[in-house]
Design an enzyme around this catalytic site. Sequence first.
Site, PDB file in Angstrom:
ATOM      1  N   HIS A  35      51.536  47.596  50.458  1.00  0.00           N
ATOM      2  CA  HIS A  35      51.756  46.906  48.875  1.00  0.00           C
ATOM      3  C   HIS A  35      51.511  48.667  48.262  1.00  0.00           C
ATOM      4  O   HIS A  35      50.473  49.131  48.439  1.00  0.00           O
ATOM      5  CB  HIS A  35      50.699  46.390  48.365  1.00  0.00           C
ATOM      6  CG  HIS A  35      50.717  45.972  46.924  1.00  0.00           C
ATOM      7  ND1 HIS A  35      51.664  44.964  46.605  1.00  0.00           N
ATOM      8  CD2 HIS A  35      50.204  46.418  46.021  1.00  0.00           C
ATOM      9  CE1 HIS A  35      51.464  44.956  45.345  1.00  0.00           C
ATOM     10  NE2 HIS A  35      50.658  45.825  44.731  1.00  0.00           N
ATOM     11  N   ASP A  37      51.652  50.571  45.082  1.00  0.00           N
ATOM     12  CA  ASP A  37      51.572  50.612  43.598  1.00  0.00           C
ATOM     13  C   ASP A  37      52.402  51.783  42.879  1.00  0.00           C
ATOM     14  O   ASP A  37      51.930  52.933  42.851  1.00  0.00           O
ATOM     15  CB  ASP A  37      50.367  50.334  43.220  1.00  0.00           C
ATOM     16  CG  ASP A  37      49.925  49.154  43.561  1.00  0.00           C
ATOM     17  OD1 ASP A  37      50.266  48.063  43.143  1.00  0.00           O
ATOM     18  OD2 ASP A  37      48.462  49.076  44.211  1.00  0.00           O
ATOM     19  N   MET A  39      53.293  53.476  39.473  1.00  0.00           N
ATOM     20  CA  MET A  39      52.686  53.350  37.834  1.00  0.00           C
ATOM     21  C   MET A  39      53.304  54.498  37.263  1.00  0.00           C
ATOM     22  O   MET A  39      53.352  55.701  37.761  1.00  0.00           O
ATOM     23  CB  MET A  39      51.158  53.473  37.818  1.00  0.00           C
ATOM     24  CG  MET A  39      50.691  52.458  38.746  1.00  0.00           C
ATOM     25  SD  MET A  39      48.691  52.221  38.383  1.00  0.00           S
ATOM     26  CE  MET A  39      48.164  50.977  39.557  1.00  0.00           C
ATOM     27  N   HIS A  76      55.345  47.672  44.236  1.00  0.00           N
ATOM     28  CA  HIS A  76      54.697  46.755  43.081  1.00  0.00           C
ATOM     29  C   HIS A  76      55.082  47.748  41.678  1.00  0.00           C
ATOM     30  O   HIS A  76      54.424  48.754  41.530  1.00  0.00           O
ATOM     31  CB  HIS A  76      53.397  46.520  43.016  1.00  0.00           C
ATOM     32  CG  HIS A  76      52.897  45.746  41.783  1.00  0.00           C
ATOM     33  ND1 HIS A  76      51.374  45.801  41.691  1.00  0.00           N
ATOM     34  CD2 HIS A  76      53.319  45.501  40.546  1.00  0.00           C
ATOM     35  CE1 HIS A  76      51.061  45.079  40.416  1.00  0.00           C
ATOM     36  NE2 HIS A  76      52.415  44.908  39.822  1.00  0.00           N
ATOM     37  N   MET A  78      55.249  48.958  38.230  1.00  0.00           N
ATOM     38  CA  MET A  78      54.304  48.804  36.810  1.00  0.00           C
ATOM     39  C   MET A  78      54.903  50.057  36.071  1.00  0.00           C
ATOM     40  O   MET A  78      54.221  51.110  35.611  1.00  0.00           O
ATOM     41  CB  MET A  78      52.906  48.955  37.304  1.00  0.00           C
ATOM     42  CG  MET A  78      52.189  47.942  38.047  1.00  0.00           C
ATOM     43  SD  MET A  78      50.399  48.163  38.655  1.00  0.00           S
ATOM     44  CE  MET A  78      50.907  48.727  40.075  1.00  0.00           C
ATOM     45  N   MET A 168      49.209  38.651  39.094  1.00  0.00           N
ATOM     46  CA  MET A 168      48.089  39.502  39.034  1.00  0.00           C
ATOM     47  C   MET A 168      46.761  38.731  38.635  1.00  0.00           C
ATOM     48  O   MET A 168      46.700  38.145  37.680  1.00  0.00           O
ATOM     49  CB  MET A 168      48.393  40.789  37.818  1.00  0.00           C
ATOM     50  CG  MET A 168      49.492  41.488  38.207  1.00  0.00           C
ATOM     51  SD  MET A 168      49.470  42.422  39.662  1.00  0.00           S
ATOM     52  CE  MET A 168      47.796  43.342  39.241  1.00  0.00           C
ATOM     53  N   GLY A 173      46.917  48.399  36.659  1.00  0.00           N
ATOM     54  CA  GLY A 173      46.626  49.796  36.178  1.00  0.00           C
ATOM     55  C   GLY A 173      45.536  50.583  37.142  1.00  0.00           C
ATOM     56  O   GLY A 173      45.963  51.588  37.428  1.00  0.00           O
ATOM     57  N   PHE A 174      44.610  49.746  37.723  1.00  0.00           N
ATOM     58  CA  PHE A 174      43.509  50.427  38.511  1.00  0.00           C
ATOM     59  C   PHE A 174      43.193  49.595  39.720  1.00  0.00           C
ATOM     60  O   PHE A 174      43.389  48.455  39.591  1.00  0.00           O
ATOM     61  CB  PHE A 174      42.341  50.875  37.758  1.00  0.00           C
ATOM     62  CG  PHE A 174      42.897  51.555  36.542  1.00  0.00           C
ATOM     63  CD1 PHE A 174      42.839  53.042  37.035  1.00  0.00           C
ATOM     64  CD2 PHE A 174      43.096  51.103  35.363  1.00  0.00           C
ATOM     65  CE1 PHE A 174      43.161  53.885  35.848  1.00  0.00           C
ATOM     66  CE2 PHE A 174      43.547  52.225  34.442  1.00  0.00           C
ATOM     67  CZ  PHE A 174      43.402  53.461  34.465  1.00  0.00           C
ATOM     68  N   GLY A 175      42.799  50.423  40.821  1.00  0.00           N
ATOM     69  CA  GLY A 175      42.428  49.455  42.111  1.00  0.00           C
ATOM     70  C   GLY A 175      40.701  49.368  41.659  1.00  0.00           C
ATOM     71  O   GLY A 175      40.262  49.838  40.852  1.00  0.00           O
ATOM     72  N   GLY A 176      40.220  48.484  42.645  1.00  0.00           N
ATOM     73  CA  GLY A 176      38.843  48.235  42.479  1.00  0.00           C
ATOM     74  C   GLY A 176      38.125  47.534  41.313  1.00  0.00           C
ATOM     75  O   GLY A 176      37.039  47.784  41.100  1.00  0.00           O
ATOM     76  N   ASP A 202      47.401  39.797  43.490  1.00  0.00           N
ATOM     77  CA  ASP A 202      46.920  41.145  43.637  1.00  0.00           C
ATOM     78  C   ASP A 202      45.897  41.359  42.696  1.00  0.00           C
ATOM     79  O   ASP A 202      45.971  41.398  41.386  1.00  0.00           O
ATOM     80  CB  ASP A 202      48.362  41.855  43.420  1.00  0.00           C
ATOM     81  CG  ASP A 202      47.957  43.584  43.532  1.00  0.00           C
ATOM     82  OD1 ASP A 202      47.093  43.846  43.720  1.00  0.00           O
ATOM     83  OD2 ASP A 202      48.862  44.063  42.903  1.00  0.00           O
ATOM     84  N   GLY A 203      44.627  42.051  43.343  1.00  0.00           N
ATOM     85  CA  GLY A 203      43.553  42.532  42.222  1.00  0.00           C
ATOM     86  C   GLY A 203      42.267  41.830  42.619  1.00  0.00           C
ATOM     87  O   GLY A 203      42.150  40.637  42.456  1.00  0.00           O
ATOM     88  N   GLY A 204      41.612  42.843  43.326  1.00  0.00           N
ATOM     89  CA  GLY A 204      39.994  42.134  43.334  1.00  0.00           C
ATOM     90  C   GLY A 204      39.771  41.112  44.505  1.00  0.00           C
ATOM     91  O   GLY A 204      38.825  40.575  44.763  1.00  0.00           O
ATOM     92  N   GLY A 224      43.075  45.980  48.336  1.00  0.00           N
ATOM     93  CA  GLY A 224      43.239  47.784  48.281  1.00  0.00           C
ATOM     94  C   GLY A 224      42.003  48.242  48.821  1.00  0.00           C
ATOM     95  O   GLY A 224      41.605  48.624  50.088  1.00  0.00           O
ATOM     96  N   SER A 225      40.864  48.169  47.825  1.00  0.00           N
ATOM     97  CA  SER A 225      39.513  48.786  48.241  1.00  0.00           C
ATOM     98  C   SER A 225      38.918  47.860  49.272  1.00  0.00           C
ATOM     99  O   SER A 225      38.335  48.465  50.187  1.00  0.00           O
ATOM    100  CB  SER A 225      38.756  48.732  46.921  1.00  0.00           C
ATOM    101  OG  SER A 225      38.828  47.446  46.133  1.00  0.00           O
TER     102      SER A 225
END
Length: 251
Positions: A35, A37, A39, A76, A78, A168, A173-176, A202-204, A224-225
């Site tokens: 994936h 990202d 931006m 992705h 953005m 989403m 905008g940000f990982g983690g 996607d996210g968390g 990601g993280s």
Amino acid sequence: MAPKTIIAPSILSADFGNLGHDCARTIGHGADWLHVDIMDGHFVPNITFGPPVVAKIRGHVEKPTEHHGRGTFDCHMMIAEPKKWVKEFKKAGCDLYCFHYEAAFSSAAENPEDTSDEKTNPKALIRYIHDQGLLAGIAIKPDTSVDVLWDILENADEKELPDMVLIMTVHPGFGGQKFMASELPKVQALREKYPELNIEVDGGLGPGTIDQAADAGANVIVAGSAVFGANDPSEVIALLRKSVDDRKARI
Ligand SMILES: O=C(CO)[C@@H](O)[C@H](O)COP(=O)(O)O
Ligand SMILES: [Fe+2]
């Protein structure tokens, strides 16, 4: 038939000083897709990288031999002007170009000399992406209702139908960031109507949140993280896959 389980680690959490090797290693750990990202510091308040970096990573990861196959670059996007970058990312080695619904609609103000339909009409943009030989995805942010997707999924011809929808589960905008379970009813509603659709979350996502996402019906899992921060990424990838596979076996 339920769509296949796809684990797509987000390279936003990779070691940028070692990106090519980190990406190749992650595929070696059992990931299906990467994936990627993108931006632009405009659609979201962060900047990552552009086509030259994607092309460099492509040199380390074999091109998929089939649609949706191992090594697919799931980009992705953005970015505020999704139409403008389709050809460049295709050249760089992107396989799936996933743009944001919100950008497709707001991009009329960007680059006003381009008055083409695909700049502001999501269905026309999906057709355009397909015409360039790419898979097409459409993403929505947490503040966007799932209702915007019905017209796109229901009244589309083959070329206008997205290959994947991305829900989403954080503000992009940000990982983690912390997983937003409030977004899962969107996944559930899509899954009920479209048993075969590729639905990405996607996210968390990670070991603590995957079961909720899998129960809602997501089959493409971005993490990601949770993957890049793990002592044993292959264990995390296997755990994410098992959760989605187990849910499929229950239905
Ligand atoms: O698109 C984004 C963020 O905008 C994501 O792809 C994140 O990069 C996922 O990272 P984790 O939440 O899994 O750490
Ligand atoms: Fe992402």
